[in-house]
Design a protein around this motif. Structure first.
Motif, mmCIF file in Angstrom:
data_model
loop_
_atom_site.group_PDB
_atom_site.id
_atom_site.type_symbol
_atom_site.label_atom_id
_atom_site.label_comp_id
_atom_site.label_asym_id
_atom_site.label_seq_id
_atom_site.Cartn_x
_atom_site.Cartn_y
_atom_site.Cartn_z
ATOM 1 N N CYS A 81 0.835 -1.208 0.000
ATOM 2 C CA CYS A 81 0.000 0.000 0.000
ATOM 3 C C CYS A 81 0.868 1.255 0.000
ATOM 4 O O CYS A 81 0.541 2.250 -0.659
ATOM 5 N N TRP A 82 1.973 1.210 0.726
ATOM 6 C CA TRP A 82 2.899 2.349 0.738
ATOM 7 C C TRP A 82 3.503 2.559 -0.652
ATOM 8 O O TRP A 82 3.691 3.699 -1.084
ATOM 9 N N VAL A 83 3.806 1.469 -1.346
ATOM 10 C CA VAL A 83 4.316 1.576 -2.718
ATOM 11 C C VAL A 83 3.303 2.338 -3.577
ATOM 12 O O VAL A 83 3.666 3.259 -4.322
ATOM 13 N N LEU A 84 2.039 1.971 -3.476
ATOM 14 C CA LEU A 84 1.002 2.659 -4.254
ATOM 15 C C LEU A 84 0.894 4.127 -3.877
ATOM 16 O O LEU A 84 0.738 4.995 -4.745
ATOM 17 N N LEU A 85 1.007 4.412 -2.595
ATOM 18 C CA LEU A 85 0.978 5.797 -2.132
ATOM 19 C C LEU A 85 2.148 6.584 -2.709
ATOM 20 O O LEU A 85 1.986 7.733 -3.135
ATOM 21 N N MET A 86 3.320 5.965 -2.750
ATOM 22 C CA MET A 86 4.491 6.657 -3.284
ATOM 23 C C MET A 86 4.390 6.867 -4.796
ATOM 24 O O MET A 86 4.883 7.870 -5.317
ATOM 25 N N VAL A 87 3.748 5.961 -5.493
ATOM 26 C CA VAL A 87 3.518 6.172 -6.925
ATOM 27 C C VAL A 87 2.658 7.420 -7.111
ATOM 28 O O VAL A 87 2.960 8.278 -7.945
ATOM 29 N N GLY A 88 1.613 7.537 -6.312
ATOM 30 C CA GLY A 88 0.775 8.732 -6.383
ATOM 31 C C GLY A 88 1.535 9.996 -6.027
ATOM 32 O O GLY A 88 1.365 11.039 -6.670
ATOM 33 N N ALA A 89 2.375 9.914 -5.008
ATOM 34 C CA ALA A 89 3.181 11.069 -4.614
ATOM 35 C C ALA A 89 4.159 11.460 -5.723
ATOM 36 O O ALA A 89 4.370 12.649 -5.991
ATOM 37 N N MET A 90 4.736 10.458 -6.377
ATOM 38 C CA MET A 90 5.671 10.744 -7.466
ATOM 39 C C MET A 90 4.958 11.417 -8.631
ATOM 40 O O MET A 90 5.501 12.355 -9.239
ATOM 41 N N VAL A 91 3.757 10.984 -8.924
ATOM 42 C CA VAL A 91 2.978 11.611 -9.990
ATOM 43 C C VAL A 91 2.662 13.059 -9.622
ATOM 44 O O VAL A 91 2.835 13.985 -10.435
ATOM 45 N N ALA A 92 2.211 13.265 -8.387
ATOM 46 C CA ALA A 92 1.853 14.620 -7.947
ATOM 47 C C ALA A 92 3.064 15.559 -8.003
ATOM 48 O O ALA A 92 2.963 16.680 -8.512
ATOM 49 N N HIS A 93 4.197 15.110 -7.483
ATOM 50 C CA HIS A 93 5.395 15.956 -7.497
ATOM 51 C C HIS A 93 5.948 16.097 -8.914
ATOM 52 O O HIS A 93 6.463 17.153 -9.275
ATOM 53 N N GLY A 94 5.836 15.047 -9.697
ATOM 54 C CA GLY A 94 6.310 15.116 -11.083
ATOM 55 C C GLY A 94 5.541 16.138 -11.896
ATOM 56 O O GLY A 94 6.115 16.875 -12.693
ATOM 57 N N ARG A 95 4.243 16.203 -11.695
ATOM 58 C CA ARG A 95 3.425 17.190 -12.407
ATOM 59 C C ARG A 95 3.797 18.612 -12.026
ATOM 60 O O ARG A 95 3.602 19.538 -12.797
ATOM 61 N N ARG A 96 4.320 18.776 -10.842
ATOM 62 C CA ARG A 96 4.717 20.104 -10.369
ATOM 63 C C ARG A 96 6.181 20.406 -10.695
ATOM 64 O O ARG A 96 6.684 21.454 -10.350
ATOM 65 N N GLY A 97 6.874 19.447 -11.328
ATOM 66 C CA GLY A 97 8.277 19.652 -11.686
ATOM 67 C C GLY A 97 9.218 19.601 -10.494
ATOM 68 O O GLY A 97 10.300 20.176 -10.531
ATOM 69 N N GLU A 98 8.836 18.882 -9.444
ATOM 70 C CA GLU A 98 9.642 18.799 -8.227
ATOM 71 C C GLU A 98 10.455 17.505 -8.239
ATOM 72 O O GLU A 98 10.163 16.543 -7.523
ATOM 73 N N ALA A 99 11.508 17.509 -9.042
ATOM 74 C CA ALA A 99 12.297 16.294 -9.272
ATOM 75 C C ALA A 99 12.920 15.747 -7.998
ATOM 76 O O ALA A 99 12.981 14.524 -7.811
ATOM 77 N N LYS A 100 13.361 16.612 -7.089
ATOM 78 C CA LYS A 100 14.017 16.097 -5.882
ATOM 79 C C LYS A 100 13.023 15.357 -4.982
ATOM 80 O O LYS A 100 13.381 14.393 -4.320
ATOM 81 N N PHE A 101 11.762 15.765 -5.008
ATOM 82 C CA PHE A 101 10.764 15.059 -4.217
ATOM 83 C C PHE A 101 10.327 13.772 -4.895
ATOM 84 O O PHE A 101 9.979 12.803 -4.228
ATOM 85 N N VAL A 102 10.363 13.758 -6.214
ATOM 86 C CA VAL A 102 10.101 12.505 -6.943
ATOM 87 C C VAL A 102 11.184 11.493 -6.575
ATOM 88 O O VAL A 102 10.896 10.325 -6.298
ATOM 89 N N ALA A 103 12.431 11.945 -6.548
ATOM 90 C CA ALA A 103 13.544 11.057 -6.199
ATOM 91 C C ALA A 103 13.418 10.550 -4.758
ATOM 92 O O ALA A 103 13.658 9.363 -4.486
#
Length: 123
Positions: A81-103
């Motif tokens: 479930c945490w993996v799925l949450l992190m996928v969502g977080a990566m999408v959200a930060h990626g859309r905002r151009g926040e590469a360091k938070f995606v990493a």
């Protein structure tokens, strides 16, 4: 391997507890001013608080079932479930151009995969 799994689960649980408590306790307007929290400006209060509550439950789910020996299969389920949450977080930060938070989310995702695979007994 068991010690490594416990250490990683403890670290990830601490991250989940801190992040969740922050989302639950800190006003959304203040979160929106923090680095990495700008996404909360366009999210509803209920969504942010619910997400925080789920993160705090994840912290419990990563540790408590194995500690008390009741439903220990919930540890790897929580990690998935945490993996799925992190996928969502990566999408959200990626859309905002926040590469360091995606990493950073990718690191958390990798730790959760390690826990899931290790506790499901693949190692």
């Amino acid at each position: 391997m068991n010690v490594a799994l416990w250490i990683v689960a403890g670290l990830l649980a601490a991250v989940a507890l801190f992040g969740g408590a922050t989302k639950v306790l800190v006003p959304r307007a203040k979160l929106a001013e923090a680095p990495g929290g700008q996404w909360t400006a366009s999210a509803g209060d209920g969504f942010v608080k619910t997400l925080g509550g789920l993160e705090m439950l994840a912290a419990v789910g990563l540790i408590l079932p194995a500690v008390v020996g009741v439903a220990p299969f919930m540890v790897p389920v929580t990690a998935v479930c945490w993996v799925l949450l992190m996928v969502g977080a990566m999408v959200a930060h990626g859309r905002r151009g926040e590469a360091k938070f995606v990493a950073l989310n990718l690191v958390y995702l990798a730790l959760a995969v390690f826990i899931a695979v290790g506790r499901f007994g693949a190692w």
